[in-house]
Design a protein around this motif. Sequence first.
Motif, PDB file in Angstrom:
ATOM      1  N   SER A 260       1.251   6.315   9.491  1.00  0.00           N
ATOM      2  CA  SER A 260       1.541   6.942   8.775  1.00  0.00           C
ATOM      3  C   SER A 260       1.434   7.626   7.265  1.00  0.00           C
ATOM      4  O   SER A 260       1.171   8.339   6.581  1.00  0.00           O
ATOM      5  N   ASN A 261       1.244   6.282   6.611  1.00  0.00           N
ATOM      6  CA  ASN A 261       1.419   6.212   5.022  1.00  0.00           C
ATOM      7  C   ASN A 261      -0.464   5.827   4.419  1.00  0.00           C
ATOM      8  O   ASN A 261      -0.737   5.446   3.527  1.00  0.00           O
ATOM      9  N   ALA A 262      -1.437   5.701   6.075  1.00  0.00           N
ATOM     10  CA  ALA A 262      -2.803   6.113   5.616  1.00  0.00           C
ATOM     11  C   ALA A 262      -2.802   7.017   4.954  1.00  0.00           C
ATOM     12  O   ALA A 262      -3.819   7.365   4.474  1.00  0.00           O
ATOM     13  N   ALA A 263      -2.494   7.830   5.013  1.00  0.00           N
ATOM     14  CA  ALA A 263      -2.302   9.545   4.554  1.00  0.00           C
ATOM     15  C   ALA A 263      -2.754   9.397   2.793  1.00  0.00           C
ATOM     16  O   ALA A 263      -3.422   9.970   1.649  1.00  0.00           O
ATOM     17  N   PRO A 264      -1.516   8.515   2.577  1.00  0.00           N
ATOM     18  CA  PRO A 264      -1.220   8.831   0.526  1.00  0.00           C
ATOM     19  C   PRO A 264      -1.973   7.858   0.482  1.00  0.00           C
ATOM     20  O   PRO A 264      -2.717   7.711  -0.782  1.00  0.00           O
ATOM     21  N   ILE A 265      -2.778   6.253   1.244  1.00  0.00           N
ATOM     22  CA  ILE A 265      -2.954   5.664   0.633  1.00  0.00           C
ATOM     23  C   ILE A 265      -4.359   6.117   0.330  1.00  0.00           C
ATOM     24  O   ILE A 265      -5.694   5.931  -0.787  1.00  0.00           O
TER      25      ILE A 265
ATOM     26  N   GLN B 298       8.576   9.069   4.607  1.00  0.00           N
ATOM     27  CA  GLN B 298       7.110   9.957   4.624  1.00  0.00           C
ATOM     28  C   GLN B 298       6.480  11.006   3.529  1.00  0.00           C
ATOM     29  O   GLN B 298       7.950  11.781   3.793  1.00  0.00           O
ATOM     30  N   PRO B 299       5.264  10.633   3.288  1.00  0.00           N
ATOM     31  CA  PRO B 299       5.322  11.808   2.575  1.00  0.00           C
ATOM     32  C   PRO B 299       5.620  13.548   2.710  1.00  0.00           C
ATOM     33  O   PRO B 299       5.253  13.582   4.221  1.00  0.00           O
ATOM     34  N   LEU B 300       6.377  13.983   2.066  1.00  0.00           N
ATOM     35  CA  LEU B 300       6.040  15.885   2.405  1.00  0.00           C
ATOM     36  C   LEU B 300       5.155  16.126   2.448  1.00  0.00           C
ATOM     37  O   LEU B 300       4.354  16.219   1.079  1.00  0.00           O
ATOM     38  N   VAL B 301       4.361  17.493   2.244  1.00  0.00           N
ATOM     39  CA  VAL B 301       3.657  18.616   1.556  1.00  0.00           C
ATOM     40  C   VAL B 301       4.078  19.824   1.501  1.00  0.00           C
ATOM     41  O   VAL B 301       4.806  20.417   1.972  1.00  0.00           O
ATOM     42  N   PRO B 302       4.668  19.549   0.204  1.00  0.00           N
ATOM     43  CA  PRO B 302       5.551  20.662  -0.273  1.00  0.00           C
ATOM     44  C   PRO B 302       4.703  22.418  -0.475  1.00  0.00           C
ATOM     45  O   PRO B 302       3.198  21.519  -0.400  1.00  0.00           O
TER      46      PRO B 302
ATOM     47  N   GLY C  20      -3.736  14.210   9.447  1.00  0.00           N
ATOM     48  CA  GLY C  20      -3.308  13.867   8.518  1.00  0.00           C
ATOM     49  C   GLY C  20      -3.934  12.941   7.449  1.00  0.00           C
ATOM     50  O   GLY C  20      -4.007  12.797   6.344  1.00  0.00           O
ATOM     51  N   SER C  21      -5.434  11.631   8.602  1.00  0.00           N
ATOM     52  CA  SER C  21      -5.725  11.055   7.227  1.00  0.00           C
ATOM     53  C   SER C  21      -6.759  10.337   8.113  1.00  0.00           C
ATOM     54  O   SER C  21      -6.883  10.617   9.423  1.00  0.00           O
ATOM     55  N   VAL C  22      -7.665  10.200   7.723  1.00  0.00           N
ATOM     56  CA  VAL C  22      -8.789   9.401   8.724  1.00  0.00           C
ATOM     57  C   VAL C  22      -8.609   8.222   9.843  1.00  0.00           C
ATOM     58  O   VAL C  22      -8.943   8.354  10.992  1.00  0.00           O
ATOM     59  N   ALA C  23      -7.670   7.473   9.171  1.00  0.00           N
ATOM     60  CA  ALA C  23      -6.821   6.391  10.247  1.00  0.00           C
ATOM     61  C   ALA C  23      -6.621   6.448  11.326  1.00  0.00           C
ATOM     62  O   ALA C  23      -6.453   6.002  12.351  1.00  0.00           O
TER      63      ALA C  23
ATOM     64  N   ASN D 172      -4.716  16.544  -9.104  1.00  0.00           N
ATOM     65  CA  ASN D 172      -4.423  14.849  -8.593  1.00  0.00           C
ATOM     66  C   ASN D 172      -2.391  14.825  -8.438  1.00  0.00           C
ATOM     67  O   ASN D 172      -1.745  13.574  -7.807  1.00  0.00           O
ATOM     68  N   ALA D 173      -1.882  15.920  -8.694  1.00  0.00           N
ATOM     69  CA  ALA D 173      -0.668  15.405  -8.319  1.00  0.00           C
ATOM     70  C   ALA D 173      -0.271  15.376  -7.140  1.00  0.00           C
ATOM     71  O   ALA D 173       0.738  14.568  -6.250  1.00  0.00           O
ATOM     72  N   ALA D 174      -0.786  15.789  -6.143  1.00  0.00           N
ATOM     73  CA  ALA D 174      -0.231  15.713  -4.204  1.00  0.00           C
ATOM     74  C   ALA D 174      -1.073  14.371  -4.275  1.00  0.00           C
ATOM     75  O   ALA D 174       0.291  13.461  -3.376  1.00  0.00           O
ATOM     76  N   PRO D 175      -1.543  14.015  -4.559  1.00  0.00           N
ATOM     77  CA  PRO D 175      -2.167  12.015  -4.210  1.00  0.00           C
ATOM     78  C   PRO D 175      -0.854  11.597  -4.701  1.00  0.00           C
ATOM     79  O   PRO D 175      -0.221  10.625  -4.149  1.00  0.00           O
ATOM     80  N   ILE D 176      -0.301  11.395  -6.234  1.00  0.00           N
ATOM     81  CA  ILE D 176      -0.278  10.636  -6.946  1.00  0.00           C
ATOM     82  C   ILE D 176       1.644  10.957  -6.058  1.00  0.00           C
ATOM     83  O   ILE D 176       1.937   9.806  -5.791  1.00  0.00           O
ATOM     84  N   GLU D 177       2.354  11.622  -5.506  1.00  0.00           N
ATOM     85  CA  GLU D 177       3.663  11.932  -4.682  1.00  0.00           C
ATOM     86  C   GLU D 177       3.662  11.741  -4.434  1.00  0.00           C
ATOM     87  O   GLU D 177       4.419  10.432  -3.933  1.00  0.00           O
ATOM     88  N   ALA D 178       2.939  11.839  -2.953  1.00  0.00           N
ATOM     89  CA  ALA D 178       2.866  10.775  -1.701  1.00  0.00           C
ATOM     90  C   ALA D 178       2.852   9.874  -1.631  1.00  0.00           C
ATOM     91  O   ALA D 178       3.521   9.036  -0.927  1.00  0.00           O
TER      92      ALA D 178
END
Lengths: 219, 219
Positions: free
Chosen positions: A186-191, B109-113, A116-119, B187-193
């Motif tokens: 888990s927040n590393a993914a959106p960050i 935690q963000p979900l991936v729709p 899900g993320s690099v971290a 970019n909606a994906a990272p913005i929403e997450a």
Amino acid sequence: MRIGILGATGPAGSGLAARLASVGFDVVLGSRSKYKAMEVRDSLVTRWADHDLEIEASDSAGAAEADVVVIATPWDAAASTAASVSKQLDGKVVISMANALAKVGHEFQPLVPPRGSVAASVQAAVPRSLVAAALHHVPAKELGHLGEPVESDVLVCSDHPEATEVTIGIVSRIPDLRPLDAGQLSNAAPIEAFAAVLLQLNVRYKTRVAVRFTGLHDL
Amino acid sequence: MRIGILGATGPAGSGLAARLASVGFDVVLGSRSKYKAMEVRDSLVTRWADHDLEIEASDSAGAAEADVVVIATPWDAAASTAASVSKQLDGKVVISMANALAKVGHEFQPLVPPRGSVAASVQAAVPRSLVAAALHHVPAKELGHLGEPVESDVLVCSDHPEATEVTIGIVSRIPDLRPLDAGQLSNAAPIEAFAAVLLQLNVRYKTRVAVRFTGLHDL
């Protein structure tokens, strides 16, 4: 405190090395090639001669002997680089700062790495280390311009409170950076993914943006 | 300009409705139940009696007749709600503002729709509409407090330049919100997450954060 930086010859790693040394940390530049690390070390020390930077150069294993280790490699080398020095990283705080991005046409788009993320990939590669994700949104080039402050919030997340605390302590030593506890790994993914948005704004508005959160004035 | 809001009885939709009406837009609250929309309309008009808000109430199809339509439903109803009024949305700018989040323990935690983001799901559901993603990071509750300004940057992205332009035009009418062109709908994906990170900061620091980018002072 000695801070080792793996992948220290890239722009993020060398910029961070210079900045950390400028605020008094002992920094060890690590690279697969010790000689490349030495070359970058000499160039930093010469460029910022009036700052008396304490910077050593080493191979990756040598840099990983430091108290805290930053993984500043390109994202697709982060987990394997950490795994290659897992013995040295055992029990230590390890800071992952890479973003997984791909350039598609004129835009950067975030990739979803394994876990899900690099971290999270790094944490999986060195499960006995305390991985924190941080420094993803600080412009690398500006970080290395010691003459100018870098004004940015720095989101820190980890599954290990000790890693969050140590990372926040390090970041707080750098003027104008404000470290923030952003919860679990888990927040590393959106960050990490959000770095694509920052790059897009840089391209669109021909600038270097950084993130500041409003509503936190009393920190 | 008439702006329809689908899912207008929730906190995000009703807050946005009040704010848009307060700056002079004609707003149509849409809900599956016209009567629920009427109830919320009456409550907003009464609460902000000194603002002379121009707000109508309707069912979803009626609200979708407006010039521009905002999807403010919970994230898992966004695409199906848009699809249910696809005829009315044909050729129009449609603004998606939902974030797909799950509460896991004490953290969001963000979900991936499907399609990677809520906005991309909406665009897929109404392929003849011009979908923009925007307003994900503006605190909903504060948006509805007309007495106080909401200071925030608003990232706007779309695969349709016209949708970006119209959305930026609407957001720019609200004082202290600064709309920014964040590129394509990818970019909606990272913005929403990233909304998960903001919520996490809200919990950790007992506040309501919003995003401001540095480096854009000349806009």
